[in-house]
Scaffold this motif. Structure first.
Motif, PDB file in Angstrom:
ATOM      1  N   ILE A   1      -2.204   8.397 -11.423  1.00 54.12           N
ATOM      2  CA  ILE A   1      -3.644   8.727 -12.097  1.00 54.12           C
ATOM      3  C   ILE A   1      -4.548   8.791 -10.809  1.00 54.12           C
ATOM      4  N   THR A   2      -4.140   8.793  -9.419  1.00 47.97           N
ATOM      5  CA  THR A   2      -4.892   8.780  -8.334  1.00 47.97           C
ATOM      6  C   THR A   2      -6.232   9.641  -8.475  1.00 47.97           C
ATOM      7  N   THR A   3      -5.872  10.818  -8.612  1.00 40.48           N
ATOM      8  CA  THR A   3      -7.022  11.670  -8.738  1.00 40.48           C
ATOM      9  C   THR A   3      -7.720  12.158 -10.029  1.00 40.48           C
ATOM     10  N   LEU A   4      -7.116  11.434 -11.051  1.00 40.22           N
ATOM     11  CA  LEU A   4      -7.621  11.720 -12.576  1.00 40.22           C
ATOM     12  C   LEU A   4      -8.984  11.401 -12.674  1.00 40.22           C
TER      13      LEU A   4
ATOM     14  N   ARG B   1      -2.241   4.895  -3.690  1.00 43.37           N
ATOM     15  CA  ARG B   1      -1.922   5.311  -5.063  1.00 43.37           C
ATOM     16  C   ARG B   1      -2.052   4.565  -6.210  1.00 43.37           C
ATOM     17  N   ILE B   2      -2.660   5.226  -7.510  1.00 43.89           N
ATOM     18  CA  ILE B   2      -2.812   4.208  -8.525  1.00 43.89           C
ATOM     19  C   ILE B   2      -2.035   4.911  -9.715  1.00 43.89           C
ATOM     20  N   GLU B   3      -1.265   4.024 -10.267  1.00 45.68           N
ATOM     21  CA  GLU B   3      -0.239   4.466 -11.442  1.00 45.68           C
ATOM     22  C   GLU B   3      -0.656   3.539 -12.679  1.00 45.68           C
ATOM     23  N   LEU B   4      -0.793   4.377 -13.805  1.00 48.46           N
ATOM     24  CA  LEU B   4      -0.838   3.661 -15.148  1.00 48.46           C
ATOM     25  C   LEU B   4       0.326   4.163 -15.978  1.00 48.46           C
ATOM     26  N   LEU B   5       0.919   3.208 -16.463  1.00 50.89           N
ATOM     27  CA  LEU B   5       2.010   3.201 -17.252  1.00 50.89           C
ATOM     28  C   LEU B   5       3.042   4.107 -16.613  1.00 50.89           C
ATOM     29  N   GLY B   6       3.285   4.119 -15.365  1.00 54.61           N
ATOM     30  CA  GLY B   6       4.272   4.780 -14.570  1.00 54.61           C
ATOM     31  C   GLY B   6       3.810   6.218 -14.096  1.00 54.61           C
TER      32      GLY B   6
ATOM     33  N   LYS C   1     -15.228  -6.155  -5.133  1.00 52.31           N
ATOM     34  CA  LYS C   1     -14.757  -6.149  -6.382  1.00 52.31           C
ATOM     35  C   LYS C   1     -15.039  -4.689  -7.183  1.00 52.31           C
ATOM     36  N   THR C   2     -16.421  -4.399  -6.956  1.00 52.93           N
ATOM     37  CA  THR C   2     -16.818  -3.018  -7.897  1.00 52.93           C
ATOM     38  C   THR C   2     -16.365  -1.957  -7.231  1.00 52.93           C
ATOM     39  N   THR C   3     -16.140  -1.873  -5.840  1.00 53.38           N
ATOM     40  CA  THR C   3     -15.565  -0.582  -5.352  1.00 53.38           C
ATOM     41  C   THR C   3     -14.102  -0.592  -5.805  1.00 53.38           C
ATOM     42  N   LEU C   4     -13.484  -1.678  -5.899  1.00 54.14           N
ATOM     43  CA  LEU C   4     -11.956  -1.567  -6.460  1.00 54.14           C
ATOM     44  C   LEU C   4     -11.995  -1.134  -7.816  1.00 54.14           C
ATOM     45  N   ILE C   5     -12.917  -1.476  -8.662  1.00 55.01           N
ATOM     46  CA  ILE C   5     -12.846  -1.169 -10.034  1.00 55.01           C
ATOM     47  C   ILE C   5     -13.133   0.299 -10.122  1.00 55.01           C
ATOM     48  N   ASN C   6     -14.029   0.599  -9.493  1.00 55.48           N
ATOM     49  CA  ASN C   6     -14.461   2.027  -9.376  1.00 55.48           C
ATOM     50  C   ASN C   6     -13.187   2.874  -8.993  1.00 55.48           C
ATOM     51  N   LEU C   7     -12.513   2.578  -8.049  1.00 51.52           N
ATOM     52  CA  LEU C   7     -11.198   3.134  -7.652  1.00 51.52           C
ATOM     53  C   LEU C   7     -10.282   3.268  -8.928  1.00 51.52           C
ATOM     54  N   LEU C   8     -10.118   2.113  -9.391  1.00 51.88           N
ATOM     55  CA  LEU C   8      -8.937   2.183 -10.726  1.00 51.88           C
ATOM     56  C   LEU C   8      -9.403   2.904 -11.676  1.00 51.88           C
ATOM     57  N   THR C   9     -10.927   2.927 -12.085  1.00 53.48           N
ATOM     58  CA  THR C   9     -11.376   3.654 -13.166  1.00 53.48           C
ATOM     59  C   THR C   9     -11.708   5.250 -12.909  1.00 53.48           C
ATOM     60  N   GLY C  10     -11.661   5.686 -11.465  1.00 57.77           N
ATOM     61  CA  GLY C  10     -11.916   7.127 -11.318  1.00 57.77           C
ATOM     62  C   GLY C  10     -12.870   7.298 -10.566  1.00 57.77           C
TER      63      GLY C  10
ATOM     64  N   LEU D   1      -0.397  -1.361 -14.728  1.00 56.56           N
ATOM     65  CA  LEU D   1      -1.382  -0.895 -13.935  1.00 56.56           C
ATOM     66  C   LEU D   1      -0.622  -1.354 -12.441  1.00 56.56           C
ATOM     67  N   CYS D   2      -0.459  -0.201 -11.631  1.00 57.34           N
ATOM     68  CA  CYS D   2      -0.097  -0.398 -10.224  1.00 57.34           C
ATOM     69  C   CYS D   2      -0.903   0.304  -9.452  1.00 57.34           C
ATOM     70  N   ALA D   3      -1.520  -0.624  -8.402  1.00 63.81           N
ATOM     71  CA  ALA D   3      -2.555  -0.099  -7.294  1.00 63.81           C
ATOM     72  C   ALA D   3      -1.829  -0.324  -6.066  1.00 63.81           C
ATOM     73  N   THR D   4      -1.714   0.484  -5.230  1.00 57.35           N
ATOM     74  CA  THR D   4      -0.813   0.323  -4.094  1.00 57.35           C
ATOM     75  C   THR D   4      -1.565   0.707  -2.785  1.00 57.35           C
ATOM     76  N   GLY D   5      -1.889  -0.070  -1.875  1.00 55.06           N
ATOM     77  CA  GLY D   5      -2.445   0.433  -0.532  1.00 55.06           C
ATOM     78  C   GLY D   5      -3.803   0.953  -0.501  1.00 55.06           C
ATOM     79  N   LEU D   6      -4.681   0.472  -1.514  1.00 54.01           N
ATOM     80  CA  LEU D   6      -5.899   1.300  -1.806  1.00 54.01           C
ATOM     81  C   LEU D   6      -6.874   1.174  -0.425  1.00 54.01           C
ATOM     82  N   VAL D   7      -7.246   2.138  -0.031  1.00 49.40           N
ATOM     83  CA  VAL D   7      -8.185   2.212   1.188  1.00 49.40           C
ATOM     84  C   VAL D   7      -9.325   3.081   0.547  1.00 49.40           C
ATOM     85  N   MET D   8     -10.934   2.558   0.786  1.00 48.17           N
ATOM     86  CA  MET D   8     -11.744   3.189   0.401  1.00 48.17           C
ATOM     87  C   MET D   8     -13.017   3.188   1.770  1.00 48.17           C
TER      88      MET D   8
END
Length: 253
Positions: free
Chosen positions: A69-72, A61-66, A44-53, A6-13
């Protein structure tokens, strides 16, 4: 094969003029036991909500297994192997743990359309559900309605459901929050014994659990990544100590 699952890069909310997540980058390694910590209001909660969609980042950008999935949608992330305990904690009070797990296992195996079949109709489903019941110390309450379970047992069932989804990445969102002291040890042991091939990101305020579980830790403060490292490094970091003491909280090993 990449070592990062799981790779999250430069996340801004941003919410209007408020920046809740400010250029956060996080890499979760294969088989990781990674903790995300920070004082209340750290983001923390905002970040997890970003990771989980649940939320879509303003930037990043968020990548799961390469795979990007940023907008999935959240359910599509689950299908690709990312599961969060709180995403599926709406337990059916009138069902038993055995029925609940059998339903989830059936769905995972593409048999959801056969929900009308008797519970024992698929031996493989029942065997997997029974295995999960034993693994999560739920065998003795397998036939009790969920509404009658002790709170610690409900938390164990939530994690069992998550594992029944066969995750590659498991996000454990404060698994011991609200669990009475007498029920915590069973939960702590279960978390410690999660399968090694499942990469775990733990979000938790309980520092005893964090330091006994994690081999790597990320510290968030005011939506910004303060530091990252192994538990010893984090425990002895003066910036981390200052942040926690400043919020009236203690950090210790």
């Amino acid at each position: 094969m990449t070592d990062t699952v799981l790779c999250a890069t430069g996340l801004v909310m941003r919410f209007g003029g408020i920046t809740a997540t400010n250029n956060v980058t996080l890499n979760l390694k294969r088989g990781a036991r990674h903790a995300l910590i920070g004082p209340n209001g750290a983001g923390k909660t905002t970040l997890i909500n970003l990771l989980t969609g649940v939320l879509t980042p303003t930037e990043g950008r968020i990548e799961l297994l390469g795979e990007d999935i940023t907008t999935l949608a959240p359910y599509r992330r689950v299908a690709r192997g990312m599961v969060r305990t709180f995403q599926i904690n709406q337990l059916f009070d009138s069902m038993t743990p055995l029925e609940t797990l059998a339903l989830v296992v059936s769905q995972q195996r593409g048999m959801a359309g056969q929900w009308w079949r008797p519970l024992g109709a698929s031996r493989a489903v029942v065997e997997r559900a029974t295995q999960l019941l034993e693994q999560f110390h739920l065998g003795d309450v397998a036939q009790q309605q969920v509404k009658h379970l002790a709170y610690g047992k409900r938390r164990l069932l939530e994690i069992a459901i998550a594992l029944a989804c066969e995750p590659r990445v498991l996000l454990l969102d404060e698994p011991v929050a609200g669990v009475p002291a007498g029920e915590r040890e069973e939960l702590l042991q279960t978390v410690a014994a999660l399968p090694a091939d499942v990469s775990v990101l733990l979000i938790e305020h309980d520092m005893d659990l964090v330091f006994s579980f994690a081999d790597r830790m990320t510290v968030l403060v005011n939506g910004t990544l303060l530091t990252e490292g192994d538990p010893d490094t984090i425990a002895n970091d003066p910036k981390v100590k200052e942040v926690y003491l400043g919020h009236g909280e203690a950090i210790h090993v």
